[in-house]
Design a protein around this motif. Structure first.
Motif, short mmCIF file in Angstrom:
data_model
loop_
_atom_site.label_atom_id
_atom_site.label_comp_id
_atom_site.label_asym_id
_atom_site.label_seq_id
_atom_site.Cartn_x
_atom_site.Cartn_y
_atom_site.Cartn_z
N ILE A 1 16.81 -5.30 -28.32
CA ILE A 1 16.88 -6.71 -27.82
C ILE A 1 18.28 -6.79 -28.23
O ILE A 1 19.44 -7.52 -28.20
N ASN A 2 18.61 -6.48 -29.70
CA ASN A 2 19.85 -7.47 -30.53
C ASN A 2 21.04 -6.58 -30.38
O ASN A 2 22.05 -7.03 -29.78
N VAL A 3 20.83 -5.02 -29.91
CA VAL A 3 21.88 -4.32 -30.10
C VAL A 3 22.52 -4.47 -28.02
O VAL A 3 23.74 -4.41 -28.18
N ALA A 4 21.86 -4.71 -27.47
CA ALA A 4 21.73 -4.95 -26.12
C ALA A 4 22.83 -6.45 -25.73
O ALA A 4 23.62 -6.09 -25.74
N ARG A 5 22.09 -7.30 -26.48
CA ARG A 5 23.05 -8.71 -27.03
C ARG A 5 24.85 -7.83 -27.81
O ARG A 5 25.54 -8.54 -27.41
N LYS A 6 24.32 -7.61 -28.71
CA LYS A 6 25.83 -7.20 -28.99
C LYS A 6 26.82 -6.88 -28.36
O LYS A 6 27.89 -6.58 -28.19
N LEU A 7 26.59 -6.03 -27.55
CA LEU A 7 27.01 -5.06 -26.21
C LEU A 7 27.28 -5.74 -25.35
O LEU A 7 27.61 -5.43 -24.07
N GLY A 8 26.47 -7.12 -25.71
CA GLY A 8 27.30 -8.27 -24.21
C GLY A 8 26.25 -8.42 -22.73
O GLY A 8 27.03 -8.52 -22.10
N VAL B 1 30.26 -5.26 -16.28
CA VAL B 1 31.46 -4.46 -16.30
C VAL B 1 31.48 -4.27 -18.24
O VAL B 1 31.33 -5.20 -18.50
N ALA B 2 32.23 -3.16 -17.94
CA ALA B 2 32.55 -2.40 -19.72
C ALA B 2 33.73 -2.63 -19.70
O ALA B 2 35.04 -2.49 -19.59
N SER B 3 34.28 -4.35 -20.91
CA SER B 3 35.14 -4.97 -20.44
C SER B 3 35.85 -4.77 -22.65
O SER B 3 34.60 -4.19 -23.47
N SER B 4 36.90 -4.67 -22.97
CA SER B 4 37.16 -4.46 -24.14
C SER B 4 36.30 -5.67 -25.26
O SER B 4 35.99 -5.33 -26.54
N ASP B 5 36.20 -6.98 -24.49
CA ASP B 5 35.49 -8.35 -25.30
C ASP B 5 34.23 -7.78 -24.93
O ASP B 5 34.02 -7.81 -26.62
N ASP B 6 33.62 -6.82 -24.68
CA ASP B 6 32.21 -6.78 -24.50
C ASP B 6 32.22 -5.44 -25.26
O ASP B 6 30.48 -4.94 -26.24
N CYS B 7 32.89 -4.78 -25.34
CA CYS B 7 32.50 -3.38 -26.04
C CYS B 7 33.84 -3.22 -26.84
O CYS B 7 34.32 -3.14 -27.66
N GLY C 1 31.14 -0.36 -14.34
CA GLY C 1 30.26 -1.10 -13.36
C GLY C 1 28.72 -1.16 -13.88
O GLY C 1 28.96 -1.60 -15.24
N ARG C 2 28.11 -1.53 -13.64
CA ARG C 2 26.96 -2.47 -13.67
C ARG C 2 25.59 -0.84 -14.46
O ARG C 2 25.45 0.36 -13.80
N VAL C 3 25.41 -1.35 -15.52
CA VAL C 3 24.15 -0.40 -16.24
C VAL C 3 23.26 -1.12 -16.85
O VAL C 3 23.93 -2.51 -16.74
N ILE C 4 21.98 -0.58 -17.27
CA ILE C 4 20.90 -1.49 -17.61
C ILE C 4 20.42 -0.66 -18.66
O ILE C 4 20.82 0.23 -18.82
N SER C 5 19.29 -1.85 -18.95
CA SER C 5 18.81 -1.43 -21.00
C SER C 5 17.34 -1.74 -19.98
O SER C 5 17.59 -2.93 -19.79
N THR D 1 23.98 0.17 -32.41
CA THR D 1 25.25 -0.24 -31.10
C THR D 1 26.80 0.65 -30.88
O THR D 1 27.08 1.02 -30.15
N GLU D 2 26.62 1.09 -32.31
CA GLU D 2 28.04 1.86 -32.79
C GLU D 2 28.06 3.01 -31.11
O GLU D 2 29.08 3.00 -30.74
N ALA D 3 27.11 3.76 -31.41
CA ALA D 3 26.75 4.91 -30.25
C ALA D 3 27.41 4.20 -28.58
O ALA D 3 27.70 5.29 -27.69
N ALA D 4 25.91 3.23 -28.57
CA ALA D 4 25.82 2.36 -27.31
C ALA D 4 27.58 1.77 -26.86
O ALA D 4 27.46 2.03 -25.49
N ARG D 5 27.79 1.34 -27.43
CA ARG D 5 29.33 0.69 -27.18
C ARG D 5 29.83 1.71 -27.07
O ARG D 5 30.67 1.33 -25.45
N THR D 6 30.36 2.56 -27.58
CA THR D 6 31.63 3.62 -27.40
C THR D 6 31.18 4.61 -26.15
O THR D 6 31.88 4.86 -24.69
N ILE D 7 29.78 4.55 -25.35
CA ILE D 7 29.18 5.38 -23.91
C ILE D 7 29.15 4.35 -23.24
O ILE D 7 29.83 4.82 -22.26
#
Length: 84
Positions: A50-57, A78-84, A36-40, A24-30
């Motif tokens: 799945i839990n990591v993805a949800r934690k990333l918003g 969108v990578a927002s400060s709220d999601d990440c 813009g849009r990213v997928i997993s 979660t920490e590494a993916a949030r930083t990246i």
């Protein structure tokens, strides 16, 4: 957007590092570095990812067959400060 033109964010850790928040920490930083849009692509049985993805918003957008296996497509528009 054509399928395959999207940026994929993924993570993979050795089992001894599971459950410590590293993915979660590494993916949030990246994620904060990518506008813009990213997928997993996450196999349906992979509850930890799945839990990591949800934690990333990220949200579940659709299910596909990928390499012959049922796979979730999680998205973040969108990578927002709220999601990440």
């Amino acid at each position: 957007m054509e399928w395959g033109d999207e940026l994929e964010l993924g993570w993979l850790l050795l089992p001894r590092f599971h459950g410590r928040g590293y993915a979660t920490e590494a993916a949030r930083t990246i994620r904060q570095l990518v506008p813009g849009r990213v997928i997993s692509l996450i196999r349906v049985e992979n509850t930890r990812s799945i839990n990591v993805a949800r934690k990333l918003g990220m949200r579940l957008e659709r299910d596909i067959q990928f390499v012959g296996r049922p796979t979730h497509v999680y998205v973040s528009d969108v990578a927002s400060s709220d999601d990440c």
